[in-house]
Design a protein around this motif. Structure first.
Motif, PDB file in Angstrom:
ATOM      1  N   ALA A   2       0.829  -1.202   0.000  1.00  0.00           N
ATOM      2  CA  ALA A   2       0.000   0.000   0.000  1.00  0.00           C
ATOM      3  C   ALA A   2       0.869   1.260   0.000  1.00  0.00           C
ATOM      4  CB  ALA A   2      -0.894   0.005   1.228  1.00  0.00           C
ATOM      5  N   TYR A   3       0.353   2.300  -0.610  1.00  0.00           N
ATOM      6  CA  TYR A   3       1.012   3.595  -0.597  1.00  0.00           C
ATOM      7  C   TYR A   3       0.594   4.283   0.695  1.00  0.00           C
ATOM      8  CZ  TYR A   3       2.835   8.069  -2.120  1.00  0.00           C
ATOM      9  OH  TYR A   3       3.547   9.232  -2.202  1.00  0.00           O
ATOM     10  N   ARG A   4       1.511   4.418   1.635  1.00  0.00           N
ATOM     11  CA  ARG A   4       1.199   4.869   2.977  1.00  0.00           C
ATOM     12  C   ARG A   4       1.373   6.381   3.099  1.00  0.00           C
ATOM     13  NH1 ARG A   4       3.494   0.374   7.021  1.00  0.00           N
ATOM     14  NH2 ARG A   4       1.855   1.248   8.319  1.00  0.00           N
ATOM     15  N   ASP A  43      -6.775  12.136   4.401  1.00  0.00           N
ATOM     16  CA  ASP A  43      -7.608  11.391   5.343  1.00  0.00           C
ATOM     17  C   ASP A  43      -7.700   9.926   4.923  1.00  0.00           C
ATOM     18  OD1 ASP A  43      -9.535  10.471   7.087  1.00  0.00           O
ATOM     19  OD2 ASP A  43     -10.942  12.099   6.711  1.00  0.00           O
ATOM     20  N   SER A  44      -7.158   9.033   5.738  1.00  0.00           N
ATOM     21  CA  SER A  44      -7.203   7.601   5.435  1.00  0.00           C
ATOM     22  C   SER A  44      -8.627   7.079   5.353  1.00  0.00           C
ATOM     23  CB  SER A  44      -6.430   6.804   6.492  1.00  0.00           C
ATOM     24  OG  SER A  44      -5.053   7.038   6.366  1.00  0.00           O
ATOM     25  N   SER A  71      -1.948   4.115   5.810  1.00  0.00           N
ATOM     26  CA  SER A  71      -1.654   5.286   6.642  1.00  0.00           C
ATOM     27  C   SER A  71      -0.174   5.398   6.974  1.00  0.00           C
ATOM     28  CB  SER A  71      -2.460   5.208   7.945  1.00  0.00           C
ATOM     29  OG  SER A  71      -3.840   5.188   7.665  1.00  0.00           O
ATOM     30  N   LYS A  72       0.251   6.643   7.176  1.00  0.00           N
ATOM     31  CA  LYS A  72       1.632   6.904   7.562  1.00  0.00           C
ATOM     32  C   LYS A  72       1.743   7.245   9.048  1.00  0.00           C
ATOM     33  CE  LYS A  72       1.425  11.798   6.290  1.00  0.00           C
ATOM     34  NZ  LYS A  72       2.024  12.860   5.477  1.00  0.00           N
ATOM     35  N   VAL A  73       0.608   7.539   9.678  1.00  0.00           N
ATOM     36  CA  VAL A  73       0.588   7.913  11.088  1.00  0.00           C
ATOM     37  C   VAL A  73      -0.842   7.776  11.618  1.00  0.00           C
ATOM     38  CG1 VAL A  73       0.187  10.381  10.627  1.00  0.00           C
ATOM     39  CG2 VAL A  73       1.337   9.713  12.738  1.00  0.00           C
ATOM     40  N   MET A  74      -0.957   7.523  12.928  1.00  0.00           N
ATOM     41  CA  MET A  74      -2.276   7.543  13.562  1.00  0.00           C
ATOM     42  C   MET A  74      -2.337   8.775  14.462  1.00  0.00           C
ATOM     43  SD  MET A  74      -4.075   4.984  16.300  1.00  0.00           S
ATOM     44  CE  MET A  74      -5.510   4.235  15.569  1.00  0.00           C
ATOM     45  N   LEU A  75      -3.396   9.546  14.297  1.00  0.00           N
ATOM     46  CA  LEU A  75      -3.670  10.687  15.164  1.00  0.00           C
ATOM     47  C   LEU A  75      -4.810  10.273  16.080  1.00  0.00           C
ATOM     48  CD1 LEU A  75      -3.311  13.690  15.965  1.00  0.00           C
ATOM     49  CD2 LEU A  75      -5.012  14.229  14.213  1.00  0.00           C
ATOM     50  N   ASP A  98       0.739  -2.470  16.789  1.00  0.00           N
ATOM     51  CA  ASP A  98       1.317  -3.819  16.767  1.00  0.00           C
ATOM     52  C   ASP A  98       1.478  -4.383  15.359  1.00  0.00           C
ATOM     53  OD1 ASP A  98       1.108  -3.489  19.496  1.00  0.00           O
ATOM     54  OD2 ASP A  98      -0.544  -4.898  19.748  1.00  0.00           O
ATOM     55  N   THR A  99       0.479  -4.187  14.516  1.00  0.00           N
ATOM     56  CA  THR A  99       0.511  -4.788  13.183  1.00  0.00           C
ATOM     57  C   THR A  99       1.153  -3.868  12.154  1.00  0.00           C
ATOM     58  OG1 THR A  99      -1.500  -6.034  13.696  1.00  0.00           O
ATOM     59  CG2 THR A  99      -0.910  -5.819  11.367  1.00  0.00           C
ATOM     60  N   TYR A 100       0.726  -2.614  12.115  1.00  0.00           N
ATOM     61  CA  TYR A 100       1.181  -1.698  11.072  1.00  0.00           C
ATOM     62  C   TYR A 100       2.349  -0.818  11.505  1.00  0.00           C
ATOM     63  CZ  TYR A 100      -2.920  -3.503   8.851  1.00  0.00           C
ATOM     64  OH  TYR A 100      -3.833  -4.368   8.314  1.00  0.00           O
ATOM     65  N   LYS A 101       2.721  -0.899  12.789  1.00  0.00           N
ATOM     66  CA  LYS A 101       3.892  -0.178  13.320  1.00  0.00           C
ATOM     67  C   LYS A 101       3.838   1.317  13.031  1.00  0.00           C
ATOM     68  CE  LYS A 101       5.672  -4.165  14.487  1.00  0.00           C
ATOM     69  NZ  LYS A 101       5.256  -4.712  15.747  1.00  0.00           N
TER      70      LYS A 101
END
Length: 177
Positions: A2-4, A43-44, A71-75, A98-101
């Motif tokens: 995926a393009y993150r 926006d993911s 996604s590249k980050v979680m807010l 845990d999964t997507y780091k």
């Protein structure tokens, strides 16, 4: 692969679909800031099909995982009303870390200046999955977390410096102005 390039915003819906009675109001504010100038925000949630609260749990989880993988980050938006163990928020945090780091930016709403450095006050807002990971944090783990106030300039700055492509390993370090 995926393009993150998306930002995965997460919040507690407080068990309601009424936007005036849940933290979705902060997500909507974030989207309105992003429609203005000087705010780069992909926006993911817009990158996949939408799901309804009435969808099957496995369908919701599959779409959430797809969004996280892009996604590249979680807010993570936390308010005084954020719950320790409600809805899919813990699942989203678990998958993101845990999964997507993904690096995690935790944005706290309505923080009076006097409590900026008091972890005990902020910890009360943490969902179970976040609490478990931060309280069991040790230096060999690759937990990348930045804590900020929910404010436009702080979010712009954090989003420009914390991504899957540019992680900063801060653990429980609080970065509030």
């Amino acid at each position: 692969m995926a393009y993150r390039n998306g930002v995965y915003a997460a919040f507690d819906g407080q068990g309601t679909t009424n936007p005036t009675q849940s933290d979705i109001k902060y997500y909507n504010l974030l989207k309105s800031w992003a429609s203005g100038e000087n705010f780069s925000y992909i926006d993911s949630h817009q990158k996949t099909r939408s799901v309804r609260d009435s969808s099957q749990a496995e369908t919701l989880k599959r779409v959430l995982r797809e969004r996280l993988s892009n996604s590249k980050v979680m807010l993570l938006i936390l308010s005084e009303d954020s719950n320790y163990d409600r809805g899919f928020l813990n699942y989203e945090i678990e998958q993101a870390l845990d999964t997507y780091k993904l690096p995690l930016i935790v944005a706290y709403t309505n923080i009076p200046p006097a409590i900026e450095q008091q972890w005990s006050t902020l910890e009360k807002r943490w969902p179970r999955a976040l609490s478990e990971r931060l309280n069991n944090y040790n230096s060999d783990k690759t937990l990348s977390v930045l804590h900020i106030p929910f404010a436009k300039q702080d979010i712009i700055s954090a989003l420009s410096s914390m991504t899957i492509h540019n992680k900063v390993y801060l653990g429980k370090k609080l970065v509030l102005k």
